[in-house]
Every structure is written in C-alpha cells, then in structure tokens.
Design a protein around this motif. Structure first.
Motif, PDB file in Angstrom:
ATOM      1  N   ALA A 144     -14.495 -33.774  59.845  1.00  0.00           N
ATOM      2  CA  ALA A 144     -13.585 -34.018  58.726  1.00  0.00           C
ATOM      3  C   ALA A 144     -14.366 -34.331  57.455  1.00  0.00           C
ATOM      4  N   VAL A 145     -15.391 -35.167  57.572  1.00  0.00           N
ATOM      5  CA  VAL A 145     -16.227 -35.495  56.403  1.00  0.00           C
ATOM      6  C   VAL A 145     -16.913 -34.243  55.876  1.00  0.00           C
ATOM      7  N   ALA A 146     -17.442 -33.440  56.774  1.00  0.00           N
ATOM      8  CA  ALA A 146     -18.115 -32.205  56.360  1.00  0.00           C
ATOM      9  C   ALA A 146     -17.161 -31.263  55.641  1.00  0.00           C
ATOM     10  N   ARG A 147     -15.873 -31.287  56.006  1.00  0.00           N
ATOM     11  CA  ARG A 147     -14.875 -30.442  55.357  1.00  0.00           C
ATOM     12  C   ARG A 147     -14.358 -31.053  54.052  1.00  0.00           C
ATOM     13  N   GLY A 148     -14.633 -32.362  53.838  1.00  0.00           N
ATOM     14  CA  GLY A 148     -14.238 -32.977  52.576  1.00  0.00           C
ATOM     15  C   GLY A 148     -13.164 -34.036  52.664  1.00  0.00           C
ATOM     16  N   VAL A 149     -12.863 -34.518  53.869  1.00  0.00           N
ATOM     17  CA  VAL A 149     -11.896 -35.607  54.040  1.00  0.00           C
ATOM     18  C   VAL A 149     -12.669 -36.880  54.361  1.00  0.00           C
ATOM     19  N   VAL A 150     -12.600 -37.852  53.467  1.00  0.00           N
ATOM     20  CA  VAL A 150     -13.414 -39.061  53.583  1.00  0.00           C
ATOM     21  C   VAL A 150     -12.516 -40.289  53.499  1.00  0.00           C
ATOM     22  N   GLN A 151     -12.731 -41.227  54.409  1.00  0.00           N
ATOM     23  CA  GLN A 151     -11.919 -42.449  54.438  1.00  0.00           C
ATOM     24  C   GLN A 151     -12.727 -43.639  53.932  1.00  0.00           C
ATOM     25  N   CYS A 152     -12.114 -44.406  53.035  1.00  0.00           N
ATOM     26  CA  CYS A 152     -12.663 -45.691  52.586  1.00  0.00           C
ATOM     27  C   CYS A 152     -11.859 -46.753  53.324  1.00  0.00           C
ATOM     28  N   PRO A 153     -12.455 -47.424  54.322  1.00  0.00           N
ATOM     29  CA  PRO A 153     -11.663 -48.207  55.275  1.00  0.00           C
ATOM     30  C   PRO A 153     -11.183 -49.549  54.737  1.00  0.00           C
ATOM     31  N   GLU A 154     -10.158 -50.061  55.388  1.00  0.00           N
ATOM     32  CA  GLU A 154      -9.689 -51.413  55.095  1.00  0.00           C
ATOM     33  C   GLU A 154     -10.791 -52.423  55.425  1.00  0.00           C
ATOM     34  N   GLY A 155     -10.915 -53.440  54.600  1.00  0.00           N
ATOM     35  CA  GLY A 155     -11.927 -54.458  54.856  1.00  0.00           C
ATOM     36  C   GLY A 155     -13.319 -54.073  54.403  1.00  0.00           C
ATOM     37  N   ARG A 156     -13.426 -52.958  53.683  1.00  0.00           N
ATOM     38  CA  ARG A 156     -14.655 -52.512  53.014  1.00  0.00           C
ATOM     39  C   ARG A 156     -15.706 -51.994  53.985  1.00  0.00           C
ATOM     40  N   GLN A 157     -16.098 -52.799  55.006  1.00  0.00           N
ATOM     41  CA  GLN A 157     -17.028 -52.365  56.054  1.00  0.00           C
ATOM     42  C   GLN A 157     -18.329 -51.785  55.491  1.00  0.00           C
ATOM     43  N   VAL A 158     -18.915 -52.480  54.541  1.00  0.00           N
ATOM     44  CA  VAL A 158     -20.231 -52.082  54.051  1.00  0.00           C
ATOM     45  C   VAL A 158     -21.274 -52.451  55.096  1.00  0.00           C
ATOM     46  N   PHE A 159     -22.448 -51.842  54.988  1.00  0.00           N
ATOM     47  CA  PHE A 159     -23.553 -52.166  55.889  1.00  0.00           C
ATOM     48  C   PHE A 159     -24.284 -53.373  55.312  1.00  0.00           C
ATOM     49  N   ALA A 160     -23.901 -54.553  55.789  1.00  0.00           N
ATOM     50  CA  ALA A 160     -24.330 -55.817  55.179  1.00  0.00           C
ATOM     51  C   ALA A 160     -25.845 -56.005  55.114  1.00  0.00           C
ATOM     52  N   PRO A 161     -26.634 -55.608  56.139  1.00  0.00           N
ATOM     53  CA  PRO A 161     -28.085 -55.863  56.077  1.00  0.00           C
ATOM     54  C   PRO A 161     -28.838 -54.886  55.156  1.00  0.00           C
ATOM     55  N   LEU A 162     -28.146 -53.850  54.671  1.00  0.00           N
ATOM     56  CA  LEU A 162     -28.794 -52.842  53.839  1.00  0.00           C
ATOM     57  C   LEU A 162     -28.512 -53.105  52.361  1.00  0.00           C
ATOM     58  N   SER A 163     -29.353 -52.556  51.512  1.00  0.00           N
ATOM     59  CA  SER A 163     -29.179 -52.731  50.074  1.00  0.00           C
ATOM     60  C   SER A 163     -27.994 -51.925  49.567  1.00  0.00           C
ATOM     61  N   VAL A 164     -27.575 -52.243  48.359  1.00  0.00           N
ATOM     62  CA  VAL A 164     -26.521 -51.482  47.693  1.00  0.00           C
ATOM     63  C   VAL A 164     -26.913 -50.015  47.598  1.00  0.00           C
ATOM     64  N   MET A 165     -28.146 -49.755  47.210  1.00  0.00           N
ATOM     65  CA  MET A 165     -28.617 -48.377  47.065  1.00  0.00           C
ATOM     66  C   MET A 165     -28.576 -47.632  48.392  1.00  0.00           C
ATOM     67  N   ASP A 166     -29.025 -48.285  49.460  1.00  0.00           N
ATOM     68  CA  ASP A 166     -29.016 -47.635  50.772  1.00  0.00           C
ATOM     69  C   ASP A 166     -27.592 -47.331  51.230  1.00  0.00           C
ATOM     70  N   ASN A 167     -26.658 -48.240  50.967  1.00  0.00           N
ATOM     71  CA  ASN A 167     -25.260 -47.993  51.306  1.00  0.00           C
ATOM     72  C   ASN A 167     -24.732 -46.763  50.584  1.00  0.00           C
ATOM     73  N   LEU A 168     -25.045 -46.646  49.311  1.00  0.00           N
ATOM     74  CA  LEU A 168     -24.582 -45.493  48.542  1.00  0.00           C
ATOM     75  C   LEU A 168     -25.178 -44.194  49.073  1.00  0.00           C
ATOM     76  N   LEU A 169     -26.450 -44.215  49.379  1.00  0.00           N
ATOM     77  CA  LEU A 169     -27.109 -43.005  49.872  1.00  0.00           C
ATOM     78  C   LEU A 169     -26.577 -42.593  51.247  1.00  0.00           C
ATOM     79  N   LEU A 170     -26.175 -43.570  52.056  1.00  0.00           N
ATOM     80  CA  LEU A 170     -25.594 -43.230  53.354  1.00  0.00           C
ATOM     81  C   LEU A 170     -24.296 -42.446  53.189  1.00  0.00           C
ATOM     82  N   GLY A 171     -23.599 -42.684  52.082  1.00  0.00           N
ATOM     83  CA  GLY A 171     -22.391 -41.912  51.814  1.00  0.00           C
ATOM     84  C   GLY A 171     -22.670 -40.426  51.660  1.00  0.00           C
ATOM     85  N   ALA A 172     -23.893 -40.095  51.268  1.00  0.00           N
ATOM     86  CA  ALA A 172     -24.287 -38.692  51.070  1.00  0.00           C
ATOM     87  C   ALA A 172     -25.130 -38.161  52.222  1.00  0.00           C
TER      88      ALA A 172
END
Length: 266
Positions: free
Chosen positions: A78-106
């Motif tokens: 689904a992500v590869a086709r272009g459907v992306v979910q931003c989940p309830e409760g944010r669910q960021v990767f807490a031990p990683l930096s802001v930059m690393d979290n953003l790059l994981l999105g790509a």
C-alpha cells in the motif's frame, strides 16, 4: 473538488475474531480532496484506516487506488502504491533523531530517488520549521505537538497519493491543533488527497470538503461538510452547543467562516 477518483472503499467488512468491527462500509476520496470521518470512540474509524492501509485484513470488500485494487493486508504494498497512514498516538521512533525519523518515511524511495528525497526533506523542514531546529534531537524528547508534526512530516516523506490521518489533534494544545489543521488544509496543493479521522468534529468538518459519519461500524450519513455542520443530528451527537454557534456564524458568512467550497472568508 476534482471529480477524478483517487481512493474507493467498496463494501468493506472487517472482524476481530467473532466481533464485527465494520459492516459494508463504502466511501470515496477524489484527487486533491480532503474527506473526513467523524464518529464516537469505538465506531470503527481506526479499523477502517487500518484496512485501507493494509494493517488489517478485511473479511469482505475491496480498496481501490486509481482504478487498481490494493492487495489486502499488505501494508508495504500500500505504501509503495501511495497510501500512507499517519497513526493515532504519533508513534515516532523515540530513540532515533528527528532527522532519522523523517528519512525513515522515505525508506522505500531512498535507493531510486535519493536526490528527490533530499529535496523533499528540505521542503518538509520548511513546512515544519520547529523540526529544523530539533533535527538532531531524539524524537522521544519532543513535546506532543512536535511529535505530531514529526509524524506528519515522516508520512509526507513517502510522497503519498492518499494520506490517512488518524486523530492528528489528539492531546495537543490549541496552538498546535491550529497549526496542524493549517498544514492539513494545504496538502491538496501538493497533490495529496487526505482521509481524515478526527474526534474534533468541528475542526474536521471545517477543514474537509466532504464528510462521513460512522456509527457502530457503519456509514450512517455523508455529504458536503457545510451541510453536515448544520445537520441537527450531527450537531447534537458530535458538535455540541458551542460548535452550533460557530456553525450558525458560518451559515451567515461571518468573518472567519467557510463558504460552500471550503475556502475561508476574509
């Protein structure tokens, strides 16, 4: 509203064991459109988003993206086709930096589109200037509002055709809520369609062009958000007296209200 269909949900039913969570749910999101789903806790809104994004397998029905069916229960596809979910409760990767979290999105784009990813990263940091200031900071140390902006930025780094937003204002201070909805309202300009699930029904209906009301796993009402804002049953169930006052102001086109197209009056 662009009449070209981007996302179609057709007669989706879903279960958790013997418990039916969704029953014959159908909806549609057009290209460049913001559509909201409102309903009480437990109505099935998150389950519906999870089915669309492939996190939960439907027992019946299908999800179609631009004419092609999405494989059920396959989130990566689904992500590869272009459907992306931003989940309830944010669910960021807490031990990683802001930059690393953003790059994981790509992550799925990194090898083939490295230059484009770098360009998108720069754009995201312009959209969310607080993330630029915090880019080396661990995600778990951000405030709730900053984490929500990070979660939204991470989702946008996937360059979604359809962005599924699950309770983006939950638990946030009013100033962050206002900023989050301002950014959501701008997403169609970036050719991103949005399906928004939100407990703040008044804000959701003001931001979207069309809405669906979900009760006990079923769609019970749908239509233009201006109509839903003035619907007596919707107002009594989800908006409350204070929001009814705002809806009446919008009906009279007072300053700060919305017109029929969803554009804000000067």
């Amino acid at each position: 509203m662009n009449s070209e269909s981007m996302l179609q949900v057709k007669k989706i039913s879903a279960h958790y064991g013997a418990v039916k969570a969704l029953s014959q749910v159908s909806l549609e999101v057009s290209q460049g459109e913001i559509v909201c789903i409102i309903g009480a806790n437990g109505a099935g809104k998150t389950t519906l988003l999870n089915v669309i994004s492939g996190l939960h397998r439907a027992s019946r029905g299908e999800v179609i993206l631009k004419g092609g069916a999405l494989p059920p229960g396959r989130a990566a596809k689904a992500v590869a086709r272009g459907v992306v979910q931003c989940p309830e409760g944010r669910q960021v990767f807490a031990p990683l930096s802001v930059m690393d979290n953003l790059l994981l999105g790509a992550f799925l784009r990194m090898k083939k589109e490295k230059a484009r990813v770098e360009k998108d990263l720069k754009q995201i940091l312009e959209i969310f200037p607080i993330l630029e200031k915090r880019k080396t900071q661990l995600a778990g140390t951000l405030s709730g509002g900053e984490q929500q902006m990070l979660a939204l930025g991470r989702a946008l780094m996937s360059r979604p055709k359809v962005l599924l937003l699950d309770e983006p204002s939950l638990g946030l201070a009013p100033l962050f809520v206002k900023e989050i909805f301002r950014i959501i309202a701008s997403l169609p300009e970036q050719k991103t369609s949005v399906l928004l699930v939100e407990q703040n029904a008044h804000a959701a209906l003001k931001t979207a062009t069309r809405g669906y009301v979900m009760v006990n796993g079923r769609i019970t009402q749908s239509g233009d958000t201006t109509m839903l804002l003035h619907d007596k049953q919707v107002a009594e169930a989800f908006l409350g007296a204070k929001c009814n006052k705002h809806a009446n102001q919008e009906k009279n086109h007072e300053p700060g209200s919305l017109n029929q197209t969803g554009a804000r009056h000067p």
